[in-house]
Structure formats: structure tokens, C-alpha cells
Design a protein around this motif. Structure first.
Motif, PDB file in Angstrom:
ATOM      1  N   UNK A 173       0.745  -1.689  -0.244  1.00  0.00           N
ATOM      2  CA  UNK A 173       0.126   0.216  -0.157  1.00  0.00           C
ATOM      3  C   UNK A 173       0.914   1.095   0.379  1.00  0.00           C
ATOM      4  N   UNK A 174       1.506   1.845  -1.287  1.00  0.00           N
ATOM      5  CA  UNK A 174       2.103   2.768  -1.288  1.00  0.00           C
ATOM      6  C   UNK A 174       1.700   4.739  -0.439  1.00  0.00           C
ATOM      7  N   UNK A 175       0.168   3.996  -0.037  1.00  0.00           N
ATOM      8  CA  UNK A 175      -0.358   5.184   0.346  1.00  0.00           C
ATOM      9  C   UNK A 175      -0.264   5.237   1.550  1.00  0.00           C
ATOM     10  N   UNK A 176       0.105   3.991   2.539  1.00  0.00           N
ATOM     11  CA  UNK A 176       0.250   3.729   3.888  1.00  0.00           C
ATOM     12  C   UNK A 176       1.593   4.172   4.360  1.00  0.00           C
ATOM     13  N   UNK A 177       1.770   5.301   5.625  1.00  0.00           N
ATOM     14  CA  UNK A 177       2.879   5.506   5.327  1.00  0.00           C
ATOM     15  C   UNK A 177       3.454   4.378   6.594  1.00  0.00           C
ATOM     16  N   UNK A 178       5.022   4.514   6.091  1.00  0.00           N
ATOM     17  CA  UNK A 178       5.842   3.112   6.593  1.00  0.00           C
ATOM     18  C   UNK A 178       6.652   2.327   7.486  1.00  0.00           C
ATOM     19  N   UNK A 179       5.819   3.155   8.447  1.00  0.00           N
ATOM     20  CA  UNK A 179       5.463   1.942   9.872  1.00  0.00           C
ATOM     21  C   UNK A 179       4.659   0.987   9.861  1.00  0.00           C
ATOM     22  N   UNK A 180       3.438   1.413   8.657  1.00  0.00           N
ATOM     23  CA  UNK A 180       2.204  -0.156   8.781  1.00  0.00           C
ATOM     24  C   UNK A 180       2.569  -0.834   7.912  1.00  0.00           C
TER      25      UNK A 180
END
Length: 325
Positions: free
Chosen positions: A73-80
Motif C-alpha cells: 500500500x504505497x499510500x500508507x506510512x512506512x511504519x504500517x
């Protein structure tokens, strides 16, 4: 003696080779949104074990669904999204739980049209594979029933469905858990009708027969259970014992089970009236707010009258249903 082959009278052929008892998982690929189905066989999966051990590859884009994979999911922050994140691991736990937690989560392949469909696309068939669903999907079953029941009107089909539903409610809580090892020992690990040897580990080859059918309100008990091959059980269905078994078989059946031989050999079915009818009334009238309550009451009253069960009701339920003032 050579056994006769099952005769197909519907004109709708089965697809050979389909493992119709097997369960499948279904999931939407997180990367390309394609539907994927994976056959898992006769043993349903444990959600936690699945989360820890499996890798499901998308058949279209090859994305690997695994606790070790980053989320796409490119639109999620990396920590997720990174696999090492506790947030990502919680996502994967829920992902695999959704696909495996309940029998209703699984999919099944129809052996008539060949489609792999969700659990709800198949009608119930007790003790029939891990999902306890019929071989044919409900669409194919509709086509088959149109051939098998050409003279049954819509009202007759509806009434038959109601009778089955109310019979199930009447027997709810009455059925006993059958000790399968004891059952196999009592019937010498063979189909009682055909004498065909049966393997308890091959669940798709055998069935537990309601000797006295549930249609006539007889619960499944040790005395009312026989071991049959799947084919023999399909042939018996709701037949009264004397319609299916020979006289000698009925005598032997009574000896092995302790059942009442006079009842087994009766030429006409006899309704079991030794049952808690009041419990049925309570269960059947547990309706949703938008249900057609007068219709359900009329359905229940008709069955109670037809089965001569009105006298089994408490005075309170007789009054509730309008049998007395």
C-alpha cells in the motif's frame, strides 16, 4: 455380486475428478485485487497456525501473502507497511483470520458446474465433508430439482421446506453425539446395506444414517444410527426403514442397535410424538423484527395439526397460538 452403477436421471452430468468434499480458501490479492482460491482439502485451517506458516501467492501478479511480506500500500506510512512492524503483523493476523476463522469463511467447488463459490452458495448437508455442504451449488441444485420434482408446485416446495425447517427445530438439542469408533465396530467397518468395507479416515465414502428419518421427528441417537456408504445413504434419504431394508436386514439392524423392530418394520411411517414441542414453539417464534409473524404462526400451526402434536403443547402455548381461548 456386481453392484449396479448409479443411474443419472436428471440429464445433468457431474464433472469427474472434482474433490467435492474439499474446502477452499478465497482471498483478494492485496497488490492487484484479483480473486484467488486455494484448495486446502478436508482439514480446515487454524487461523493462528496459518498466519505463522503459510505463504499464499497471487495467481496473477505473484505477490506473496505472508507475515514476512511488506504490505503493497504505497499510500500508507512506512511504519504500517514494513513486515517487521507490529502494525503490519496485526494486519496479517487479521487477514488470515478472516479467510479461515469459521466454516462460513471458506469456499467450495461445485461438482456440476465446476465453479468455486463461497460457503453460502451451497445448502447444508450434515456430516458431509468439513463444511457440511452439498456437492452442487444452489443454482445447479435448482436445475436438478426441476427435473426430479417436475410436478411439485411452488406452494408444495415451500411447504416441504417449512416442514424440514420445523422438524430441525423440533429435534434441536435432541440429537446425540455419535461415537464413530463404536459405530464402525458395531457395523464391522462395512456399509450395512452393501457390505462394502469402509475406512473411517475416508470421510467422503461413508455416512451416518438416521434409521428412522428426522423427517418423522426421530433424533439421531445410538439406537437410531447405522453405518452406510455415501451411495447407499443417498439412495435411502428420507425413506422409512421398511421401504429400504429387507426383513432380514431389519431384524439384524434391531439386534445391532437395540431399536424397536416393530417400529422399524412398520409399513407406514409413524411420527415420533415423544418430543418437547413447547421448545420448538419458543425457537420458531424467535423472529426478526421485520419477519411476517402471522405467516410464521400459521406455518407452525399447520405442521402441529398435521403431525398431531397440538396436545403436546402446554396450555400457555395452546392459548398463544389460538388453539384455545
Amino acid at each position: 455380486m456386481v453392484r449396479r452403477k448409479t443411474k443419472n436421471i436428471t440429464g445433468l452430468s457431474r464433472i469427474e475428478g472434482i474433490p467435492y468434499h474439499n474446502a477452499w480458501v478465497g482471498f483478494i490479492c492485496l497488490s492487484c485485487n484479483s480473486l484467488n482460491n486455494i484448495r486446502i482439502g478436508l482439514q480446515l485451517l487454524d487461523p493462528e497456525t496459518t498466519y505463522k506458516t503459510v505463504e499464499w501467492k497471487c495467481s496473477k501478479c505473484d505477490y506473496l501473502h505472508s507475515k514476512y511480506s511488506d504490505l503493497p500500500f504505497d499510500y500508507w506510512n512506512e511504519e504500517f507497511t514494513v513486515a517487521e512492524s507490529i502494525r503490519t503483523q496485526r494486519f496479517w493476523q487479521a487477514f488470515f483470520r478472516i479467510a479461515t476463522e469459521h466454516p462460513e469463511s471458506y469456499w467450495k467447488q461445485c461438482n456440476t458446474c465446476g465453479r468455486i463459490l463461497p460457503f453460502a452458495a451451497f445448502s447444508k448437508h450434515s456430516r458431509w465433508g468439513p463444511l457440511e455442504r452439498q456437492m452442487e451449488c444452489r443454482s445447479c441444485k435448482g436445475a436438478i430439482n426441476a427435473v426430479l420434482n417436475p410436478k411439485r408446485t411452488k406452494d408444495q416446495l415451500h411447504e416441504s421446506s417449512i416442514r424440514r425447517r420445523i422438524a430441525d427445530l423440533l429435534l434441536e438439542g435432541e440429537n446425540e453425539t455419535i461415537d464413530m469408533e463404536d459405530l464402525f465396530k458395531r457395523f464391522d467397518r462395512c456399509c450395512f446395506k452393501t457390505k462394502q468395507p469402509l475406512d473411517s479416515n475416508r470421510r467422503d465414502t461413508w455416512a451416518v444414517d438416521h434409521i428412522l428419518p428426522s423427517k418423522w421427528l426421530y433424533p439421531l441417537t445410538k439406537e437410531n444410527a447405522a453405518l452406510l456408504s455415501t451411495e447407499a445413504n443417498n439412495n435411502k434419504r428420507d425413506k422409512w426403514p421398511s421401504e429400504f431394508y429387507t426383513n432380514n436386514e431389519l431384524i439384524e439392524l434391531a439386534k445391532r442397535t437395540g431399536a424397536d423392530l416393530e417400529l422399524l418394520s412398520s409399513k407406514t411411517p409413524k411420527i415420533n410424538t415423544i418430543i418437547n414441542v413447547d421448545k420448538c414453539v419458543g425457537r420458531y417464534l424467535q423472529v426478526r423484527e421485520r419477519s411476517h409473524l402471522p405467516k410464521r404462526i400459521n406455518e407452525l400451526k399447520k405442521i402441529l395439526v398435521d403431525y398431531n402434536l397440538v396436545d403436546k403443547l402446554s396450555p400457555g402455548n395452546k392459548k398463544l397460538l389460538g388453539f384455545i381461548k
